[in-house]
Design a protein around this motif. Sequence first.
Motif, PDB file in Angstrom:
ATOM      1  N   LEU A 306     -37.435  15.118 -47.972  1.00 16.10           N
ATOM      2  CA  LEU A 306     -37.018  14.210 -46.905  1.00 16.10           C
ATOM      3  C   LEU A 306     -37.287  14.854 -45.545  1.00 16.10           C
ATOM      4  O   LEU A 306     -37.918  14.270 -44.666  1.00 16.10           O
ATOM      5  N   ALA A 307     -36.840  16.104 -45.408  1.00 20.17           N
ATOM      6  CA  ALA A 307     -36.973  16.773 -44.112  1.00 20.17           C
ATOM      7  C   ALA A 307     -38.432  16.965 -43.733  1.00 20.17           C
ATOM      8  O   ALA A 307     -38.846  16.653 -42.615  1.00 20.17           O
ATOM      9  N   MET A 308     -39.233  17.444 -44.693  1.00 16.77           N
ATOM     10  CA  MET A 308     -40.622  17.743 -44.357  1.00 16.77           C
ATOM     11  C   MET A 308     -41.430  16.486 -44.095  1.00 16.77           C
ATOM     12  O   MET A 308     -42.362  16.490 -43.296  1.00 16.77           O
ATOM     13  N   ALA A 344     -37.892  19.999 -34.756  1.00 14.91           N
ATOM     14  CA  ALA A 344     -38.212  21.315 -35.307  1.00 14.91           C
ATOM     15  C   ALA A 344     -37.679  21.381 -36.729  1.00 14.91           C
ATOM     16  O   ALA A 344     -36.639  20.804 -37.031  1.00 14.91           O
ATOM     17  N   TYR A 345     -38.409  22.059 -37.579  1.00  8.64           N
ATOM     18  CA  TYR A 345     -37.981  22.191 -38.970  1.00  8.64           C
ATOM     19  C   TYR A 345     -38.106  23.643 -39.390  1.00  8.64           C
ATOM     20  O   TYR A 345     -39.205  24.198 -39.431  1.00  8.64           O
ATOM     21  N   LEU A 430     -33.035  19.832 -34.514  1.00  8.52           N
ATOM     22  CA  LEU A 430     -33.412  20.947 -35.383  1.00  8.52           C
ATOM     23  C   LEU A 430     -32.991  20.627 -36.801  1.00  8.52           C
ATOM     24  O   LEU A 430     -31.827  20.330 -37.050  1.00  8.52           O
ATOM     25  N   ILE A 431     -33.942  20.691 -37.711  1.00  3.69           N
ATOM     26  CA  ILE A 431     -33.627  20.518 -39.126  1.00  3.69           C
ATOM     27  C   ILE A 431     -33.667  21.905 -39.748  1.00  3.69           C
ATOM     28  O   ILE A 431     -34.712  22.556 -39.751  1.00  3.69           O
ATOM     29  N   LEU A 432     -32.534  22.381 -40.223  1.00  2.00           N
ATOM     30  CA  LEU A 432     -32.460  23.726 -40.794  1.00  2.00           C
ATOM     31  C   LEU A 432     -32.274  23.597 -42.297  1.00  2.00           C
ATOM     32  O   LEU A 432     -31.255  23.103 -42.759  1.00  2.00           O
ATOM     33  N   ASP A 433     -33.288  24.023 -43.030  1.00  2.00           N
ATOM     34  CA  ASP A 433     -33.283  23.884 -44.486  1.00  2.00           C
ATOM     35  C   ASP A 433     -32.783  25.194 -45.095  1.00  2.00           C
ATOM     36  O   ASP A 433     -33.451  26.217 -44.973  1.00  2.00           O
TER      37      ASP A 433
END
Lengths: 509, 411
Positions: A306-308, A344-345, A430-433
């Motif tokens: 989902l995030a990517m 940002a990921y 910011l998406i922090l995985d």
Amino acid sequence: MAENILRMRRITKTFPGVKALQDVTLDVERGEVHAICGENGAGKSTLMKVLSGVYPHGTYDGDIEFDGSVVEFKDIRDSERDGIVIIHQELALSPFLSVAENIFLGNEREKRGFIDWNETNVEAGKLLRRVGLDLNPVVRAGDIGVGKQQLVEIAKALSKNVRLLILDEPTAALNDEDSAHLLGLVKGLRSEGITCIIISHKLNEIREIADSVTILRDGRTIETLSLHDGSVTEERIIRGMVGRDMESRYPERTPVIGEEVLRVEDWTVHHPQETSRVVVDSANLSVRAGEVVGIAGLMGAGRTELAMSVFGRSYGSRITGTLYKNGTAIAPRTVSEAIGHGIAYATEDRKRYGLNLIDDIKRNVSGAALGKLAKRGWVDSGREAVVAGDYRRSMNIKAPSVTSITGKLSGGNQQKVVLSKWMFSDPDVLILDEPTRGIDVGAKYEIYTIINRLAAEGKAVIVISSELPELLGICDRIYTLAEGRITAEVPIGQATPELLMQYMTKEKD
Amino acid sequence: MATTVKDPHVATTPPPVKNGFSFLTSRLRQIGIFVALIAIVTLFQVLTGGALLQPDNVSNIIVQNSYILLLAIGMVMIIVAGHIDLSVGSVAAFVGAMSGIMVQDWSFPWWAAFLASLVIGGLVGAWQGFWVAYVGIPAFIVTLAGMLVFRGLTQIVLENQRITGFPEEYRQLGGGFLFPGLFPAETNLLDWTTVGLGVIAVALLVATQLRGRATRARLKLEDEPASWFFTKLGFIAAIILGLTYLLASSRSGTPIVLVVLGVLIVGYSAVMSNSVFGRHIYAVGGNLQAAQLSGINTKRIDFMLFVNMGVLAALAGLIFTGRLNSAGPGAGNLFELDAIAAAFIGGAAVTGGVGTVIGAITGGLIMGVLNNGMSLLGVGIDYQQFIKGMVLLLAVGFDVFNKRRASNALK
């Protein structure tokens, strides 16, 4: 009372900086199906690697007793000789070899050094029928579906005269029909006297086929429950998996929440190669300025995907849905466009996807926004070093200098470099995985502090994590994801580990 | 369990202060290659009884190896990005042949032929870059095919004949000298053009280095210890001046190709270390996925690298053809292997992400001095091949050994 085929006593396994297993005990009765449960990172896979000799004797503490005698496996071949076979989560078939060749790989049917093809194919056919597969053994392994590949793996195990079969998340990638078939097969093996250890997140499956379940948490054995009398509910297992104290592991924060910054609507993503497989299924979510939003989901739920896919379509195929940034529809088609839109990921696998490990801190920090330091294509190295030095101080990156090679830093400091890199790109979202995967408690606290600071600066933060306490400790709102679908949106006030776990394991109706 | 939280505001450890010597040892791997070159030069200087560093021989070494060094510049860039180019020898031959046809058959003026040749090189590079970057075929395959394709095209356009008799101006690039005859050798005077160039080069070097150091000091950035900085600077200056003296006392002064090469070395070194493009090359080679997820257009980088290599191969072809005054169907044979060897001896990593222009040039010079020195000693081609092969293997083996020791020390 049946005797135990396996006893693991006080197993302790340490990796640099992390104690993965501590005094773990596991008893498995002969001829039972024994489930092992725990959150991601609880130590399940590590324990099975100890058992199967992936981590050889001497690299861990404690004793393993198999079939009445103490065993000291040096490698996988050693444990297989005793009849212990592990089938890993990532299938290990060679796609360009035939099914029969895969079954006898490393264990070839030969005559004086030459493969006996007739025996290979005939024996493979017999084994395939034993696992309920009507398949020509000469087809290539890559040409059959994932469900059948899983069965081929079991056939391969049977060819080695397996006595203890270990299945690591066997149904994670299977559809319902294939799962049911596989579970039926496990039952059949049990009636043939083969003991099974099964690692699974799917609690209904465990209740259906397992005789007992051992729960691991934070690298320790919590309890072993018998599932025979039916008194153990899924809730009971969940409580064992998540119940732990969590005071003062998370810095205090008073959220100041503003306007919506990013909204994802009706987002559907298909697998990049198997383009008919849905990985993310009409997901809806939003995040506001100053807000920390969590995404909870078990492995394979589609969190990273989902995030990517949102991050400039860096994952997936046939992506549909709409992204809104500050209320306006945007359609970033590449990573650099996504960065341009202020997204940002930070990846879950910083070593593979996040850092250039052979380069130094400053060049990694500037990596996503080198243009900001350049005039007409030439980089101002002086300013770059100044910028990196500022981040080294403000993020407390423990390294001798900004010219230190990132590959030599600890996990926590590497993560700070990744976060610095994305902060320098000056994002709004910011998406922090898995921002704290594989780093120690102290460094985790620092990462949480940084996340709080970002939110306080008005950034919208999305945190993807396998650790429920972490999400509960730092988020304002949590989405749960199961099988690619958002199954719930829970405000932090109502969120409990049990509730989240229920939604995370919720299957399709 | 809950109280093991460290104070997040613990001061970072200050950088350890290093003196010049410990800095030197920490840099041993980087300077090892230069030390090796100096050792080899010294060895052959002694073995040949001083013949190696005779002014005319030095001039000869430079001209003889110029096209390999030129190719090594482009090659090391491609290797840093994680690719390889096996076609440069054939491309150089093809462009040489085309330039010959242009000046001889089509009566192009020499400068138009040069320009057109560079364009052809760029197009060849674009062709190969397209297959590597946008179709996704490994560069090994694409350029292996290119090696055959352009060798074949060379033979086709030349109809297996040799073109000779190039115009005087054309031949200057490969075999000419700056203002020859201004100071005839028999007067025993130094060639002042060469001396002037050498002095200017040293002045520019010292000025830029000092300015860079001053900037770093102003920004309060850590820097090399002063002792190391000035020793290094003095050493490089001494080498340039020594070379200047040798060339100035040689029969003909400064080879034109040395000026071209010097400009390209300085220019490409700057590109690799200080331009966005160069930095992206290292990022792509160091971790392709991380580079993609940082928003770098990795395909475009790959494409541009091959275009660049094509242009450099064209230039090498022009120099080679001019020097021999001949464009033949077999020209440039095995150039690619010498260029690749130069890059790897110079410290480039097979896995990508590591390598410098200066390293590749030094690696190329090591090969060149070995060739020349052994020829002076009368060592046969058979032994030369053997020795060069062993040097390549041992140089890379030494590098691998060093890296393993360094990573073991970490554990």
